[in-house]
Write an enzyme that holds these catalytic residues in place. Sequence first.
Site, PDB file in Angstrom:
ATOM      1  N   GLN A 104       0.923  -1.153  -0.052  1.00 28.69           N
ATOM      2  CA  GLN A 104      -0.029  -0.009   0.046  1.00 28.69           C
ATOM      3  C   GLN A 104       0.906   1.291   0.146  1.00 28.69           C
ATOM      4  O   GLN A 104       1.561   1.436   1.180  1.00 28.69           O
ATOM      5  CB  GLN A 104      -0.737   0.059   1.303  1.00 28.69           C
ATOM      6  CG  GLN A 104      -1.831   1.291   1.329  1.00 28.69           C
ATOM      7  CD  GLN A 104      -2.508   1.374   2.374  1.00 28.69           C
ATOM      8  OE1 GLN A 104      -1.808   1.574   3.557  1.00 28.69           O
ATOM      9  NE2 GLN A 104      -3.773   1.216   2.484  1.00 28.69           N
ATOM     10  N   TYR A 174      -5.731  11.807   2.969  1.00 28.48           N
ATOM     11  CA  TYR A 174      -4.583  11.551   2.461  1.00 28.48           C
ATOM     12  C   TYR A 174      -4.385  12.377   0.964  1.00 28.48           C
ATOM     13  O   TYR A 174      -5.277  13.021   0.533  1.00 28.48           O
ATOM     14  CB  TYR A 174      -3.908  10.318   2.133  1.00 28.48           C
ATOM     15  CG  TYR A 174      -3.786   9.338   3.402  1.00 28.48           C
ATOM     16  CD1 TYR A 174      -4.421   9.572   4.750  1.00 28.48           C
ATOM     17  CD2 TYR A 174      -2.915   8.561   3.355  1.00 28.48           C
ATOM     18  CE1 TYR A 174      -3.924   9.080   5.736  1.00 28.48           C
ATOM     19  CE2 TYR A 174      -2.454   7.791   4.400  1.00 28.48           C
ATOM     20  CZ  TYR A 174      -2.637   8.084   5.698  1.00 28.48           C
ATOM     21  OH  TYR A 174      -2.697   7.272   6.673  1.00 28.48           O
TER      22      TYR A 174
END
Length: 177
Positions: A104, A174
């Site tokens: 990730q 994010y």
Amino acid sequence: MEHVLETVDAFAPATLGPITLRNRIIKSATYEGLAHGGLVTRELVEFHRALAIGGVGMTTVAYLAVSPEGRTNGNQIWWRPEALPGLRTLTDAIHAEGAAISAQIGHAGPVADPGGTKLPAIGPSRAFPNQGAGLTRKASVSDIDRIIQAHADAARMAVEVGFDCIEVHLGHSYFAS
């Protein structure tokens, strides 16, 4: 019109793009907190290895930052030459147990940890970050270009060290979200 519910065997092999998983069980990305100094540790390898031994089809390593200021914790791994040998050890250990491994990748943006990284958080506007350590700096066009390139570089490195899949983090405020 009658709807028929089809059952799927979770333990049967499954194709995911160009790879075949031994089953459909995938450990999702959840931050392990087992990296120190931004590098792979024996504990991180053993954490994911235990999942592979336990039978998951694929385990996902979270959260691998694309740049040093994109971390939510000062100890998180970020993509750079020094991190590659440990990441190769990790992917080799998972493959040796018959499982696949996913990376990730992402950039924490305004939720980065300036207190831990000693670098400013970067976001769409100047604001107080979630971590509460100073103001988030408004991203410039050059910041955006640099972070886009950092994602591409991280993906390239992930392939080089043996990751089977790449997940781009697009949630939780994010940078890319």
